[in-house]
Scaffold this active site. Structure first.
Site, short mmCIF file in Angstrom:
data_model
loop_
_atom_site.label_atom_id
_atom_site.label_comp_id
_atom_site.label_asym_id
_atom_site.label_seq_id
_atom_site.Cartn_x
_atom_site.Cartn_y
_atom_site.Cartn_z
N LYS A 82 0.85 -1.20 0.00
CA LYS A 82 0.00 0.00 0.00
C LYS A 82 0.88 1.25 0.00
O LYS A 82 1.91 1.29 0.69
CB LYS A 82 -0.91 -0.02 1.24
CG LYS A 82 -2.01 1.04 1.24
CD LYS A 82 -2.89 0.88 2.50
CE LYS A 82 -3.99 1.93 2.58
NZ LYS A 82 -4.79 1.78 3.82
N SER A 157 -9.74 2.25 3.05
CA SER A 157 -8.89 2.99 2.16
C SER A 157 -7.98 2.10 1.31
O SER A 157 -7.48 2.55 0.28
CB SER A 157 -7.99 3.94 2.97
OG SER A 157 -7.15 3.20 3.84
N SER A 181 -9.70 -0.39 7.13
CA SER A 181 -9.17 -0.24 5.76
C SER A 181 -8.50 -1.47 5.19
O SER A 181 -8.15 -1.49 4.00
CB SER A 181 -8.19 0.94 5.71
OG SER A 181 -8.87 2.14 5.90
#
Ligand SMILES: [Mg+2]
Ligand SMILES: [Zn+2]
Lengths: 518, 104, 517
Positions: A82, A157, A181
């Site tokens: 990420k 997210s 997330s």
């Protein structure tokens, strides 16, 4: 073995193939890079792909293996990270314009551990700007699309990390979970996601959203893969003061045993029923029955303060975020915008102009909210009260874990929604994380495993398991037991039933989501 | 417990003041829509004060750790080149920043 | 009487005569001292803290505030903070936290400072300082109460380019070096100091001097005010005599020498006095101290808008020093400065006033070292508080530092004294030799050699000179013969002149009197 075959394997299978010498790390890595070239225009799951770096790392693993060096069991299985974790020499943007072009001079501890284990890093995955959001619609670089339906959100997210895994662009990925997330994207993409105990995985090099809530963890297609990755990235880090000085719980062993006989499963009254989509609730109820059939006991627990969890979270998070994001000021790195119409502007004016141009709406909204909640005169009513409710929630978790070994709920109240559906209503967007937030507030671990497809829309649903702090192994025992029974029922993995992204028509442009100043 | 703001009480001027504290040069349009949205969010999050929190210790950290420290031993720093590589502007091995209005 | 301060018209502010201020008002002082610890590494990262390193060579992701980096507390800094707290007679917190102080400033990499807010590590202490007695001779002890001592991190350093002499105003841009960012600081804050009256400037100076000696004895800091490792902010307000209601205060930043502390307090008292006695009111603001002109000028107005939004630092865990650790650290404390001072004063045989001057001039260690090197206490005091102190003061520096800059050492004083006791130099020659030492001409002996300083040992030459002077001054000689011995001074002066100063004045005197009586 064709490259398509390689991208269909689990990380554990790839590790075995690599160890036996049947395939090389270069072949495995190249297969995933090829897949990304084929489908990422549809998913937009990566913000940056590092073909050269990944192949070089793979070659190095192959060289060491040929030389007979001792390698980590997973060496050569590539991974996606990420974009909120810093990577030395690789762009790190956190999905924000303000960090466009920033190349960190150091590696996050998690990244360091991946590299030390010989995992080639394929690239950096898309995310809501600074991890603020539940849909990746708040990425400054455009949203990621759900591999099950390109018109829908992949969760957030960490939508990019769940999407690369669900679309076979990476066998596994690293996500971060501040209020859900990792788990919510896993639920809506039919994949597995784990938020470890707070302090179980180092936060050093994780660009902070809310320091007391953030935690990095695995995004995978199977529970065992998640455990293997958890073991690689977990454990004490002296660079993180909040890191737990103790061994990683026996997660891999728990995932392999997949045993729930005698386990007391607590259903949290406040985390199901009203507000949860019918098909989501149905798959949840069926999953509970599977666990009972596997030998677990069911108890119902009540945590009344959870009704305040969302409000608590949306005070603590913006408060910490408003402070954490103050460093993005155009002075030392990142974007620098000179205000228009001002001759000889001051540092203050350049900071304000840059932060206005560099941050998206959701980020500004939360910074202003947090600034307010911390300001003198309001601190006690807002931030102070929220910290007290946080204690109540933690106490209620502790009481619930007296009655149950693990707590369960649906991961997200709905399946993946369409782009734009909740963009104009921040409160509706925030409700996506209603079931995942309490774990972050209390610092306890949670997993989301696929529980099926909602009958009404045919989209994936997720089953969440929560455990006491440092009992992360219980997540894996329960998750693996459920996974085994469901896959037996389905005759394969849930993702095996997903459409092939490559065959889906290239979608029309998704609605413009990131509003910047004209 | 101080009285909580009602949504109508978070004015556009309040938002402008908060934006200046947070060093964000919001446009007029942004001020308009943000003050509306924030009022709604604020009303919702204000419910925390109605929870039974009297005599409850605030919880600032999720884990009850104390006394984490490191020995006073030097570790390698970045080189100045690494430190300054991403600077928007640099001069004389220092970060160049626009003029500063006042000392602190 | 109200006058205007010097300097430019813009900075001129009315000041009231000091005696008028103190007859109408009581000052309330508050002193905030920031001390840089001399740990090997910074507060929250492993970067070195060496002073004067090339810019941005002692920085890392943590102290540069790079995204993702996290702080970890320096254990020695915490121990130093506890030791400072104990030496200041403070209570040590059972449990305390760091807090973030949020404000934007380019030399602060994270745009928040990790500090402590309502939970300082040490609080509620006191420090006794010596000041001139209120009535009459001698000194007395004044107790300064300590509010708190807390830990925090220093900021980077900005150089302002394009303006005049590095000033912030008129600069086109600034260059920032973050080597200093993250160096551990201890902030020591006094409670409001009331009752000092007209001695407020001396109390302020004595407090900072005593604190500096204490920190030096603790070996926790370089306490070099001129290098910024000890910095002082002076808060001052006046209240009308008889009132106990504090007035509005001003906060004068970065007053960085002992002499400046005293002068800044005095100046602010006179400025406040002028404003208040003309019916005006004091603006709550920060003020800048100007060493050169001895005045303060207006800085930033403290408004309600200033809101630091403190909250507990989530990246650090609380500190809960065990009572065992606290007692262990207490056992390492040096002798308290007041006791030490008494012991030294007795040993040295100084009067109260002499000792006070020595303390306030920051000469205690220097004299101690000089005595240890073999000088008499009187000589050590005499030479260190003479010409070199005057020059250091003019340079706005402390004597020990100034001596370091000049390369003058205790050994020089020892040597100088031995040149006198051995009879090679008289007092005025010794002064010349000392001047030469201060001018970098070498050791006292080298200077004496080079300048030809030597008492004339040849009694024949001396007697001849005496005879000559007596013959040339028959009137004076007669007076002495008549018993007016005090007239001998005029003849001694002439003999000394004839000998070009290279004679022992006492011997000359004896010689003249012997010849005339
Ligand atoms: Mg301070
Ligand atoms: Zn550093």
């Amino acid at each position: 073995m064709t490259s398509a075959d390689l991208t269909r394997r689990t990380a554990a299978e790839l590790a075995d193939l690599l160890a036996s010498g049947e395939v090389s790390a270069r072949e495995v890595t190249a297969a995933h890079l090829e897949r990304t070239r084929a489908v990422d225009d549809r998913t937009h799951a990566y913000l940056h792909v590092d073909e050269e770096g990944a192949l070089a790392a793979a070659d190095e693993v192959d060289r060491k293996r040929r030389a007979g060096e001792t390698l980590h069991a997973a060496a050569g299985v590539p991974i996606a990270v990420k974009d909120v974790l810093v990577t030395r020499g690789l762009p790190t943007t956190c999905g924000s314009r303000i960090l466009e072009g920033w190349i960190p001079p150091y590696d996050a501890t998690v990244v360091r551990r991946l590299k030390d284990a010989g995992l080639p890093i394929l690239g950096k995955t898309n995310m809501d700007e600074f991890a603020m959001g539940s849909s990746t619609e708040h990425s400054a670089y455009g949203p990621t699309r759900n591999p099950w339906d390109l018109e829908r959100i992949p969760g957030g997210s960490g939508g990019g990390s769940s999407a690369v895994v669900a679309s076979h662009q990476a066998p596994w990925a690293i996500g971060t979970d501040t209020g859900g997330s990792i788990r919510q994207p896993a639920a809506v993409t039919g994949s597995v996601g784990v938020k470890p105990t707070y302090g179980g995985v180092s936060r050093y090099g994780l660009v902070a959203l809310a320091s007391s809530l953030d935690q990095a963890g695995p995004c995978t297609r199977t529970v065992l893969d998640a455990a293997l990755l958890h073991e690689i990235i977990g454990g004490h880090d002296p660079m993180d003061s909040t890191s737990i000085a103790g061994p990683v719980p026996p997660v891999v062993e728990a995932a392999r045993r997949a045993d729930v006989s005698g386990t007391r499963i607590g259903i949290v009254k406040e985390l199901s029923g009203e507000g949860f989509q019918a098909g989501v609730q149905q798959r949840f109820d069926e999953s509970v029955q599977h666990l009972v059939d596997a030998g677990a006991e069911v108890v119902e627990v009540s945590c009344p303060s959870f009704t305040y969890a969302l409000a608590t979270y949306y005070l603590i998070l913006p408060s910490e975020a408003s402070s954490n994001l103050a460093k993005f000021d155009a002075m030392r790195y990142g974007l620098r915008v000179w205000p228009e119409g001002i001759e000889d502007p001051s540092a203050e004016q350049v900071m304000a102009a840059t932060r206005d141009a560099g941050f998206g709406d959701e980020v500004k909204r939360r910074i202003i909210l947090g600034t307010y909640a911390l300001s003198s005169g309001y601190y006690d009513a807002y931030y102070g009260s929220a910290q007290k409710v946080r204690r109540l929630i933690a106490n209620e978790f502790a009481a619930a874990f007296e009655q149950a070994d693990v707590l369960v709920s649906p991961t997200a109240p709905t399946t993946a929604f369409r782009f734009g559906e909740k963009l104009d209503d921040p409160m509706a967007m925030y409700l996506n994380d209603i079931a995942t937030i309490p774990a972050n507030l209390a610092g306890i671990p949670g997993i989301s495993v696929p529980s099926g497809l909602a009958p009404e829309d045919g989209l994936p649903t997720g089953f969440q398991v929560l455990a006491p702090a440092m009992a992360d192994d219980r997540l894996y025992a329960v998750g693996a037991a459920l996974e085994a029974r469901l896959e037996a029922e389905w005759g394969g993995s849930l993702l095996g039933r997903a459409p092939d992204v490559q065959s889906l028509p290239l979608p029309a442009a998704v609605p413009a989501t990131h509003t910047t100043e004209a | 417990m101080p009285r909580l703001l009602r949504m109508s009480e978070l004015t556009r001027a309040d938002v402008a003041h908060l934006a200046s504290l947070a060093r964000i040069d919001l446009s007029e349009a942004e001020l308009d829509h943000l003050s509306g949205e924030l009022a709604i969010i604020l009303e919702s999050v204000a419910t925390v004060s109605s929870a039974p929190i009297e005599d409850v210790e605030p919880m600032s950290h999720p884990l009850p750790l104390v006394n984490v420290s490191r020995p006073d031993v030097v570790t390698p720093s970045l080189t100045p080149e690494e430190a300054l590589a991403m600077a928007p502007e640099a001069e004389e091995q220092r970060f160049s920043v626009p003029r500063i209005l006042d000392e602190d | 009487m109200t006058t205007m301060t010097g300097g430019t018209a813009a900075s001129a502010e009315a000041v009231l005569d000091y005696d008028e201020v103190t007859s109408a008002f009581d000052p309330v002082l508050g002193l905030e001292v920031h001390v840089e610890l001399h740990t090997a590494t910074k507060m929250f990262c492993g970067c070195p803290t060496t002073f004067g390193a090339a810019p941005n060579t002692q920085v890392c992701p943590v102290c540069l505030g790079l995204p993702g980096a996290l702080p970890v507390v320096n254990a020695v800094a915490v121990e130093s903070a506890i030791r400072i707290g104990l030496a200041l007679n403070c209570e040590i917190a059972q449990w305390c936290r760091f807090a973030r102080k949020n404000y934007f400033y380019p030399d602060m990499p994270k745009n928040f400072q990790i500090s402590q807010y309502d939970e300082p590590i040490a609080f509620n202490g006191w420090l006794d300082v010596e000041v001139p007695a209120e009535h009459g001779e001698g000194t007395e002890v004044f107790r300064v109460e300590i509010e708190r001592a807390h830990m925090e991190e220093d900021t980077g350093k900005s150089t302002h380019i394009g303006g005049l002499t590095g000033r912030i105003h008129g600069a086109t841009h600034s260059l920032v070096d973050y080597n200093r960012a993250g160096i551990p600081l201890i902030e020591i804050v006094t409670k409001p100091i009331v009752g000092a009256g007209e001695r407020a400037p001396e109390v302020a100076r004595a407090y900072v001097a005593t604190l500096r000696d204490l920190l030096k004895a603790l070996d926790v800091s370089d306490v070099k005010m001129e290098q910024g490792s000890m910095r002082c902010d002076v808060n001052l307000s006046l209240m009308p005599k008889g009132s106990s209601q504090f007035g509005t205060r001003s906060e004068t930043k970065n007053v960085n020498s002992l002499r400046s502390v005293e002068r800044a307090v005095r100046f602010e008292m006179c400025r406040h006095g002028a404003v208040l006695s003309s019916g005006g009111s004091i603006v709550q603001e920060t003020r800048h101290w100007h060493e050169d002109t001895g005045v303060t000028t207006s800085g930033r107005v403290k408004s309600d808008a200033e809101d630091y939004r403190y909250f507990p630092e989530p990246d650090l865990v609380p500190i809960a020093p065990s009572r065992e650790l606290v007692e262990e650290l207490r056992a390492t404390l040096p002798e308290p400065p007041t006791e030490r001072r008494k012991r030294l004063q007795n040993g040295w045989g100084f009067s109260d006033l002499e000792m006070r001057d020595v303390v306030n001039a920051g000469l205690v260690e220097l004299i101690e070292e000089t005595v240890a090197a073999g000088a008499s206490p009187a000589a050590a005091r005499k030479w260190w508080s003479g010409e070199i102190a005057r020059r250091a003061n003019a340079e706005g520096q402390d004597v020990p530092t100034y001596a370091g800059v000049l390369g003058v050492t205790p050994a020089h004083v020892v040597e100088l004294e031995s040149l006198i006791t051995s009879g090679r130099l008289n007092d005025s020659m010794a002064r010349q030799a000392w001047e030469g030492v201060l001018a970098g001409e070498g050791t006292p002996t080298q200077v004496a050699d080079a300048r030809g300083l030597e008492l004339v040992q040849d009694t024949g030459a001396l007697e001849a000179a005496v005879d000559e002077v007596i013959a040339a001054n028959p009137d004076i000689a007669d007076k002495i013969r008549d018993g007016k011995v005090q007239a001998v001074g005029a003849l001694i002066g002439q003999v000394m002149k004839a000998m070009k100063g290279q004679a022992d004045a006492a011997a000359v005197r004896e010689l003249i009197i012997g010849k005339l009586t």
